[in-house]
Design a protein around this motif. Structure first.
Motif, short mmCIF file in Angstrom:
data_model
loop_
_atom_site.label_atom_id
_atom_site.label_comp_id
_atom_site.label_asym_id
_atom_site.label_seq_id
_atom_site.Cartn_x
_atom_site.Cartn_y
_atom_site.Cartn_z
N PHE A 9 -19.90 107.16 55.17
CA PHE A 9 -21.37 106.98 54.82
C PHE A 9 -21.54 108.10 53.75
CE2 PHE A 9 -21.12 105.11 59.00
CZ PHE A 9 -21.95 103.90 58.81
N TYR A 10 -22.73 107.92 52.93
CA TYR A 10 -23.04 108.71 51.83
C TYR A 10 -24.59 108.76 52.25
CZ TYR A 10 -18.75 107.77 49.83
OH TYR A 10 -17.49 107.40 49.46
N VAL A 11 -25.06 110.14 52.30
CA VAL A 11 -26.54 110.66 52.79
C VAL A 11 -27.02 111.23 51.42
CG1 VAL A 11 -27.82 112.00 54.29
CG2 VAL A 11 -25.69 111.08 55.03
N ASN A 12 -28.06 110.71 51.14
CA ASN A 12 -28.88 111.38 50.00
C ASN A 12 -29.89 112.12 50.49
OD1 ASN A 12 -31.18 109.95 50.09
ND2 ASN A 12 -30.63 108.23 48.44
N PRO A 13 -30.54 113.05 49.62
CA PRO A 13 -31.78 114.02 50.00
C PRO A 13 -33.02 113.30 50.30
CG PRO A 13 -30.81 114.59 47.92
CD PRO A 13 -30.26 113.36 48.24
N LYS A 14 -33.09 112.14 50.12
CA LYS A 14 -34.21 111.22 50.54
C LYS A 14 -34.03 110.61 51.93
CE LYS A 14 -35.40 109.44 46.08
NZ LYS A 14 -35.40 108.15 45.35
N GLY A 15 -32.96 110.87 52.57
CA GLY A 15 -32.66 110.53 53.92
C GLY A 15 -32.09 109.07 54.10
N GLU A 16 -31.64 108.46 52.82
CA GLU A 16 -31.01 107.17 52.79
C GLU A 16 -29.74 107.39 53.14
OE1 GLU A 16 -32.40 106.27 48.90
OE2 GLU A 16 -34.38 105.72 49.44
N ILE A 17 -29.06 106.49 53.87
CA ILE A 17 -27.51 106.43 54.39
C ILE A 17 -26.98 105.03 53.78
CG2 ILE A 17 -26.26 106.53 56.37
CD1 ILE A 17 -28.34 108.05 57.72
N SER A 18 -25.92 105.19 53.13
CA SER A 18 -25.48 103.86 52.78
C SER A 18 -23.86 103.96 52.74
CB SER A 18 -25.85 103.38 51.32
OG SER A 18 -24.95 103.72 50.29
N THR A 19 -23.31 102.88 52.55
CA THR A 19 -21.72 102.88 52.56
C THR A 19 -21.19 102.98 51.31
OG1 THR A 19 -21.91 100.44 52.73
CG2 THR A 19 -21.50 101.41 54.92
N LEU A 20 -22.09 102.74 50.16
CA LEU A 20 -21.55 102.96 48.90
C LEU A 20 -22.30 104.13 48.31
CD1 LEU A 20 -21.63 99.09 47.99
CD2 LEU A 20 -19.81 100.41 48.16
N PRO A 21 -21.55 105.02 47.47
CA PRO A 21 -22.17 105.93 46.75
C PRO A 21 -22.99 105.38 45.52
CG PRO A 21 -20.12 106.21 46.25
CD PRO A 21 -20.13 105.02 47.20
N ALA A 22 -24.11 105.01 45.86
CA ALA A 22 -24.84 104.19 44.94
C ALA A 22 -25.49 104.87 43.49
CB ALA A 22 -25.81 103.45 45.48
N ASP A 23 -26.05 105.83 43.81
CA ASP A 23 -26.43 106.68 42.86
C ASP A 23 -25.97 107.94 42.31
OD1 ASP A 23 -28.35 108.08 41.06
OD2 ASP A 23 -30.16 107.91 42.04
N GLU A 24 -24.86 107.82 41.24
CA GLU A 24 -24.30 108.97 40.85
C GLU A 24 -25.02 110.19 40.34
OE1 GLU A 24 -20.69 108.87 40.48
OE2 GLU A 24 -20.75 107.16 41.59
N SER A 25 -26.26 110.14 39.93
CA SER A 25 -27.15 111.23 39.61
C SER A 25 -27.58 112.06 40.67
CB SER A 25 -28.28 110.56 38.92
OG SER A 25 -29.27 109.89 39.47
N MET A 26 -27.67 111.51 42.01
CA MET A 26 -28.25 112.28 42.98
C MET A 26 -27.06 112.62 43.92
SD MET A 26 -30.85 110.42 45.99
CE MET A 26 -31.86 109.84 44.68
#
Length: 114
Positions: A9-26
């Protein structure tokens, strides 16, 4: 019996968790977790968002916002949730993620504030 399959999983600073690294800029933390572990992390993010939303309702309450004792309790609650989120990210993190969390020095700092 709970499925013990571990997925990435990939966790972004907003707390969104996904199975794909969607946002390369974050910046994303890469973790591996089973169903129960990922639900625990999602629950912590929900707690943090709910706490922040609850506090936002008191925006114009000078009694609350300018009361240092209340502000201290509020920061302590936030720090405890943040500590647990980063602790879980560290525990579940890949070697790269563990190194990033250690480099940030966030766990010792948040632990001091608890």
């Amino acid at each position: 019996m709970m499925d013990e399959t571990r997925l990435t999983f990939y966790v972004n600073p907003k707390g969104e968790i996904s199975t794909l690294p969607a946002d390369e800029s974050m910046h994303l933390f890469e973790i591996t977790a089973n169903e129960a572990e990922i639900e625990r992390l999602r629950s912590l993010f929900r707690d943090l968002h709910e706490h922040n939303k609850k506090e936002g309702k008191h925006l114009f309450s000078s009694r609350v916002h300018f009361n240092e004792e209340y502000a201290h309790i509020d920061r302590k609650e936030d720090n405890e949730i943040m500590f647990e989120i980063y602790r879980q990210i560290f525990i579940l993190g890949t070697d790269k993620t563990k190194a990033e969390v250690e480099e940030m020095g966030v766990l010792p700092k948040l632990n001091e504030l608890r």
